[in-house]
Scaffold this motif. Structure first.
Motif, PDB file in Angstrom:
ATOM      1  N   UNK A 196     -15.552  19.892  -8.319  1.00 58.55           N
ATOM      2  CA  UNK A 196     -16.699  19.188  -7.767  1.00 58.55           C
ATOM      3  C   UNK A 196     -17.213  18.109  -8.689  1.00 58.55           C
ATOM      4  N   UNK A 197     -17.292  18.396  -9.982  1.00 56.59           N
ATOM      5  CA  UNK A 197     -17.772  17.417 -10.952  1.00 56.59           C
ATOM      6  C   UNK A 197     -16.811  16.242 -11.064  1.00 56.59           C
ATOM      7  N   UNK A 198     -15.499  16.542 -11.025  1.00 59.21           N
ATOM      8  CA  UNK A 198     -14.505  15.469 -11.105  1.00 59.21           C
ATOM      9  C   UNK A 198     -14.581  14.565  -9.886  1.00 59.21           C
ATOM     10  N   UNK A 199     -14.761  15.159  -8.715  1.00 61.60           N
ATOM     11  CA  UNK A 199     -14.795  14.381  -7.471  1.00 61.60           C
ATOM     12  C   UNK A 199     -16.096  13.602  -7.327  1.00 61.60           C
ATOM     13  N   UNK A 200     -17.223  14.256  -7.575  1.00 66.24           N
ATOM     14  CA  UNK A 200     -18.529  13.600  -7.417  1.00 66.24           C
ATOM     15  C   UNK A 200     -18.737  12.557  -8.511  1.00 66.24           C
ATOM     16  N   UNK A 254       0.824  -1.211   0.000  1.00 60.39           N
ATOM     17  CA  UNK A 254       0.000   0.000   0.000  1.00 60.39           C
ATOM     18  C   UNK A 254       0.853   1.254   0.000  1.00 60.39           C
ATOM     19  N   UNK A 255       1.840   1.323   0.887  1.00 61.60           N
ATOM     20  CA  UNK A 255       2.682   2.518   0.974  1.00 61.60           C
ATOM     21  C   UNK A 255       3.449   2.759  -0.327  1.00 61.60           C
ATOM     22  N   UNK A 256       3.891   1.671  -0.964  1.00 59.74           N
ATOM     23  CA  UNK A 256       4.617   1.807  -2.231  1.00 59.74           C
ATOM     24  C   UNK A 256       3.712   2.401  -3.307  1.00 59.74           C
ATOM     25  N   UNK A 257       2.478   1.881  -3.421  1.00 61.12           N
ATOM     26  CA  UNK A 257       1.580   2.395  -4.459  1.00 61.12           C
ATOM     27  C   UNK A 257       1.083   3.796  -4.124  1.00 61.12           C
ATOM     28  N   UNK A 258       0.809   4.038  -2.849  1.00 60.13           N
ATOM     29  CA  UNK A 258       0.336   5.363  -2.433  1.00 60.13           C
ATOM     30  C   UNK A 258       1.403   6.418  -2.700  1.00 60.13           C
ATOM     31  N   UNK A 259       2.654   6.097  -2.423  1.00 63.22           N
ATOM     32  CA  UNK A 259       3.750   7.027  -2.688  1.00 63.22           C
ATOM     33  C   UNK A 259       3.908   7.263  -4.187  1.00 63.22           C
ATOM     34  N   UNK A 260       3.789   6.186  -4.965  1.00 63.38           N
ATOM     35  CA  UNK A 260       3.850   6.317  -6.422  1.00 63.38           C
ATOM     36  C   UNK A 260       2.735   7.225  -6.928  1.00 63.38           C
ATOM     37  N   UNK A 261       1.543   7.056  -6.379  1.00 66.09           N
ATOM     38  CA  UNK A 261       0.416   7.892  -6.783  1.00 66.09           C
ATOM     39  C   UNK A 261       0.616   9.349  -6.412  1.00 66.09           C
ATOM     40  N   UNK A 269      -4.936  17.898  -7.282  1.00 61.30           N
ATOM     41  CA  UNK A 269      -6.009  18.431  -6.441  1.00 61.30           C
ATOM     42  C   UNK A 269      -7.047  17.350  -6.134  1.00 61.30           C
ATOM     43  N   UNK A 270      -7.473  16.633  -7.156  1.00 62.18           N
ATOM     44  CA  UNK A 270      -8.446  15.553  -6.952  1.00 62.18           C
ATOM     45  C   UNK A 270      -7.849  14.412  -6.135  1.00 62.18           C
ATOM     46  N   UNK A 271      -6.566  14.094  -6.382  1.00 65.99           N
ATOM     47  CA  UNK A 271      -5.908  13.005  -5.650  1.00 65.99           C
ATOM     48  C   UNK A 271      -5.882  13.296  -4.158  1.00 65.99           C
ATOM     49  N   UNK A 272      -5.586  14.544  -3.795  1.00 65.24           N
ATOM     50  CA  UNK A 272      -5.541  14.920  -2.380  1.00 65.24           C
ATOM     51  C   UNK A 272      -6.924  14.794  -1.751  1.00 65.24           C
ATOM     52  N   UNK A 273      -7.939  15.294  -2.446  1.00 63.25           N
ATOM     53  CA  UNK A 273      -9.303  15.221  -1.913  1.00 63.25           C
ATOM     54  C   UNK A 273      -9.739  13.767  -1.748  1.00 63.25           C
ATOM     55  N   UNK A 274      -9.457  12.943  -2.757  1.00 59.17           N
ATOM     56  CA  UNK A 274      -9.849  11.539  -2.707  1.00 59.17           C
ATOM     57  C   UNK A 274      -9.151  10.792  -1.569  1.00 59.17           C
ATOM     58  N   UNK A 275      -7.946  11.229  -1.221  1.00 57.06           N
ATOM     59  CA  UNK A 275      -7.152  10.511  -0.219  1.00 57.06           C
ATOM     60  C   UNK A 275      -7.298  11.056   1.200  1.00 57.06           C
ATOM     61  N   UNK A 289      -6.384   3.483  -6.893  1.00 59.37           N
ATOM     62  CA  UNK A 289      -6.252   3.399  -8.340  1.00 59.37           C
ATOM     63  C   UNK A 289      -7.229   4.358  -9.017  1.00 59.37           C
ATOM     64  N   UNK A 290      -8.425   4.468  -8.453  1.00 55.02           N
ATOM     65  CA  UNK A 290      -9.383   5.429  -8.986  1.00 55.02           C
ATOM     66  C   UNK A 290      -8.908   6.855  -8.810  1.00 55.02           C
ATOM     67  N   UNK A 291      -8.330   7.163  -7.650  1.00 50.92           N
ATOM     68  CA  UNK A 291      -7.830   8.513  -7.380  1.00 50.92           C
ATOM     69  C   UNK A 291      -6.629   8.850  -8.250  1.00 50.92           C
ATOM     70  N   UNK A 292      -5.871   7.855  -8.658  1.00 47.04           N
ATOM     71  CA  UNK A 292      -4.671   8.077  -9.460  1.00 47.04           C
ATOM     72  C   UNK A 292      -5.011   8.802 -10.766  1.00 47.04           C
ATOM     73  N   UNK A 293      -6.106   8.404 -11.404  1.00 47.99           N
ATOM     74  CA  UNK A 293      -6.513   9.018 -12.667  1.00 47.99           C
ATOM     75  C   UNK A 293      -7.611  10.067 -12.481  1.00 47.99           C
TER      76      UNK A 293
END
Length: 240
Positions: free
Chosen positions: A172-176, A27-34, A42-48, A84-88
């Protein structure tokens, strides 16, 4: 080190549990990669944000209540799907885009997959906590995980609404990730509940199958020993 389930009487401490160390490392390896390679910071931070709150909470409560290896594996699988969803960003997720083109869908379905997976993968850990921590009845433990998935799915949709109100329309549209579907929130909640219901059916069938196999086993093992404290009585050791 045996792989534990909700029925296991013992739990391996984190320091000695190589399986949990493996999951944590992956998890830490993939999270750091992301963190360094995501497509929308911006979306990645909100998702995480929820991930960064809930996972440390699990670490701090680990001593008070350890889940089984199976429950941690299921939680890990859901968190990885989410990351993985937050990555993109969910609306442009690569796997969802492939499904959209492959099956001629009108929207990217990856958010639907994750909402369904939430109920499917979280129901078992929820049932384990209900049984082992809160000592609820066996019958209630089959129904409550579905209600929990339904309730948490509803709460998450309210969080999405709040984020949409507090950020820019594009963020908002990207996150929702409604993608033009006015019933998006209703479908997401329903999928979470459906996933949890399917999980409970699968667990119930697995328990029944295991019980049938146990009935077919010999009652007296060759290594059964006499209990010296009670002459003439045989003590059998059973493994759950």
């Amino acid at each position: 080190m045996a792989f534990t389930t909700a029925a296991s009487s013992e739990r391996t401490p984190f320091a000695a549990n190589r399986f949990l160390w493996l999951l944590t490392g992956l998890f830490l390896a993939y999270w750091t990669y992301g963190w360094f390679n995501n497509h929308n910071m911006e979306n990645w931070i909100i998702e995480n944000l929820l991930v960064m709150i809930l996972l440390p909470a699990m670490v701090f409560t680990h001593r008070g209540h350890r889940l089984s290896d199976l429950s941690y594996l299921l939680i890990f699988m859901f968190v990885m799907l989410h990351c993985y969803g937050a990555f993109y960003a969910y609306t442009t997720n690569a796997f969802g885009e492939w499904l959209k083109e492959r099956y001629d869908l009108w929207r990217n379905p990856y958010d639907r997959i994750v909402h369904f997976s939430f109920g499917l993968l979280i129901a078992y850990p929820a049932r384990e906590i209900l049984l082992n921590r809160f000592k609820v009845s066996g019958k209630a433990a089959w129904l409550l995980p579905i209600e929990i998935a339904f309730s948490l799915g509803t709460i998450f949709e309210m969080i999405e609404w709040g984020v949409a109100e507090l950020t820019t329309p594009a963020t908002g549209e990207t996150y929702v990730a409604t993608q033009g579907d006015v019933w998006d929130a209703h479908k997401d909640i329903a999928l979470a509940a459906l996933g949890a219901a399917i999980a409970m059916v699968v667990v119930s069938l697995a328990k029944r199958l295991s019980a049938r196999k146990a009935i077919g086993r010999p009652t007296l093992a060759p290594s059964a020993a006499l209990n010296k404290s009670s002459i003439g009585k045989v003590r059998l050791e059973s493994v759950q």
